[in-house]
Design a protein around this motif. Structure first.
Motif, short mmCIF file in Angstrom:
data_model
loop_
_atom_site.label_atom_id
_atom_site.label_comp_id
_atom_site.label_asym_id
_atom_site.label_seq_id
_atom_site.Cartn_x
_atom_site.Cartn_y
_atom_site.Cartn_z
N PHE A 1 46.30 14.70 -18.84
CA PHE A 1 46.08 15.90 -18.04
C PHE A 1 44.60 16.13 -17.74
N ASP A 2 43.73 15.83 -18.68
CA ASP A 2 42.30 16.04 -18.46
C ASP A 2 41.79 15.18 -17.31
N LYS A 3 42.22 13.92 -17.28
CA LYS A 3 41.81 13.01 -16.19
C LYS A 3 42.41 13.46 -14.87
N LEU A 4 43.61 14.02 -14.94
CA LEU A 4 44.25 14.51 -13.71
C LEU A 4 43.43 15.64 -13.09
N LYS A 5 43.02 16.58 -13.89
CA LYS A 5 42.25 17.71 -13.37
C LYS A 5 40.87 17.27 -12.89
N ALA A 6 40.29 16.27 -13.54
CA ALA A 6 38.93 15.83 -13.20
C ALA A 6 38.85 15.15 -11.83
N ILE A 7 39.97 14.73 -11.28
CA ILE A 7 39.96 14.02 -10.00
C ILE A 7 39.49 14.91 -8.87
N SER A 8 39.84 16.20 -8.94
CA SER A 8 39.51 17.10 -7.83
C SER A 8 39.32 18.52 -8.33
N ASP A 9 38.35 19.23 -7.75
CA ASP A 9 38.15 20.64 -8.06
C ASP A 9 39.25 21.50 -7.46
N LYS A 10 39.90 20.97 -6.43
CA LYS A 10 40.99 21.70 -5.77
C LYS A 10 42.31 21.35 -6.45
N PRO A 11 43.06 22.33 -6.96
CA PRO A 11 44.34 22.04 -7.61
C PRO A 11 45.30 21.34 -6.64
N PHE A 12 46.08 20.42 -7.17
CA PHE A 12 47.05 19.69 -6.37
C PHE A 12 48.27 19.40 -7.22
N VAL A 13 49.34 19.00 -6.56
CA VAL A 13 50.57 18.65 -7.27
C VAL A 13 50.93 17.21 -6.94
N LEU A 14 51.42 16.50 -7.93
CA LEU A 14 52.00 15.18 -7.70
C LEU A 14 53.37 15.13 -8.34
N PHE A 15 54.15 14.17 -7.88
CA PHE A 15 55.51 13.99 -8.38
C PHE A 15 55.62 12.61 -8.99
N PHE A 16 56.32 12.52 -10.11
CA PHE A 16 56.49 11.22 -10.74
C PHE A 16 57.91 11.05 -11.26
N GLU A 17 58.35 9.81 -11.24
CA GLU A 17 59.67 9.45 -11.73
C GLU A 17 59.53 8.93 -13.15
N VAL B 1 53.98 17.92 -11.42
CA VAL B 1 52.93 18.32 -12.34
C VAL B 1 51.73 18.78 -11.53
N VAL B 2 51.21 19.96 -11.85
CA VAL B 2 50.05 20.51 -11.16
C VAL B 2 48.79 20.17 -11.96
N SER B 3 47.75 19.79 -11.25
CA SER B 3 46.53 19.31 -11.93
C SER B 3 45.87 20.39 -12.77
N ASP B 4 45.98 21.64 -12.36
CA ASP B 4 45.39 22.78 -13.08
C ASP B 4 46.51 23.60 -13.69
N ARG B 5 46.57 23.69 -15.01
CA ARG B 5 47.69 24.37 -15.66
C ARG B 5 47.71 25.87 -15.39
N SER B 6 46.62 26.42 -14.88
CA SER B 6 46.60 27.84 -14.57
C SER B 6 47.25 28.14 -13.21
N LYS B 7 47.60 27.10 -12.48
CA LYS B 7 48.24 27.26 -11.17
C LYS B 7 49.68 26.77 -11.24
N THR B 8 50.53 27.35 -10.40
CA THR B 8 51.91 26.90 -10.31
C THR B 8 52.15 26.29 -8.94
N LEU B 9 53.24 25.53 -8.85
CA LEU B 9 53.55 24.87 -7.59
C LEU B 9 53.73 25.89 -6.47
N GLY B 10 54.35 27.02 -6.79
CA GLY B 10 54.55 28.04 -5.77
C GLY B 10 53.26 28.54 -5.15
N GLU B 11 52.19 28.56 -5.95
CA GLU B 11 50.90 29.02 -5.45
C GLU B 11 50.25 28.00 -4.52
#
Length: 236
Positions: free
Chosen positions: A163-179, A196-206
């Motif tokens: 998760f830490d590496k995921l968030k470090a990729i971009s300052d802008k929160p994003f969502v990715l999907f994985f199987e 999974v959203v890169s920033d845990r303080s954000k939800t997909l709906g946002e």
């Protein structure tokens, strides 16, 4: 936006509308689905945010302790993403949301609990192909190279091992999907994938554009027709 159906036939019409792909000669859509047995429930909020919203940093401790105390269940699963997937399966509060490629599997979850038959159900429909365009460039290119719209666990291990590496990729929160790998029969039977959203303080709906049914809409299943849909699903 909500689409309210009144019976099984209307449900079929909505989920398969525009689904025919002449290039593939098959019925396929860009949407994935999430069934809710109570339409009043916010299905875009992960369990982590619902239970630990007051202190989201607990996520780190939860995962660490799961690895410690679920050693036998983890068996040969050693990667971070395998661990989180299994934790989600066993009910640990995580930032993951369960989705399925099958609208009928989602309809099952919307109608399975008879204790909720006094409440409307719902199916959330999200266009995950559109959301692929909002990924950081490196992740977008990784998917394009393999002509895919979702990641495998192996791909995630190479690009974002935690998760830490995921968030470090971009300052802008994003969502990715994985199987997930077919670690459990339940996962493969449900045609499952996770968001999974890169920033845990954000939800997909946002992160979704507001009032744009090209990205997301919701099929509401009134309580009066839950039993009909449940009964007909049992034939499939």
């Amino acid at each position: 936006k909500d689409v309210i159906i009144r019976n099984w036939d209307e449900l079929q019409h909505i989920i398969f509308k525009g689904a025919w792909d002449p290039a593939l000669m098959r019925y396929r859509t860009n949407f994935i689905y999430r069934g809710l047995n109570n339409a009043a429930y916010d299905g875009m909020v992960p369990k982590l945010n619902r239970i630990c919203g007051y202190k989201l940093e607990l996520e780190d401790s939860l995962i660490r302790n799961f690895k410690k105390y679920a050693y036998a269940e983890l068996g040969n699963y050693h990667s971070f993403w395998q661990t989180v997937t299994l934790a989600q399966h066993y009910g640990l509060p995580t930032r993951l949301l369960d989705w399925t490629y099958s609208p009928l599997v989602a309809a099952h979850f919307a109608t399975a609990d008879i204790n909720q038959y006094d409440r409307d159900g719902a199916i959330i429909c999200v266009n995950f192909v559109h959301l692929k365009d909002d990924l950081p460039q490196s992740l977008h290119e990784a998917l394009s190279e393999v002509n895919s719209n979702s990641f495998t666990i192996e791909m995630l291990e190479n690009y974002v091992p935690n998760f830490d590496k995921l968030k470090a990729i971009s300052d802008k929160p994003f969502v990715l999907f994985f199987e997930p790998a077919s670690m459990l029969d339940r996962i493969s039977n449900q045609y499952a994938l996770f968001s999974v959203v890169s920033d845990r303080s954000k939800t997909l709906g946002e992160l979704l554009p507001k009032d744009d049914d090209e990205y997301c809409y919701r099929i509401v299943i009134p309580k009066e027709c839950k039993l009909e849909i449940r009964d007909k699903l049992d034939y499939i």
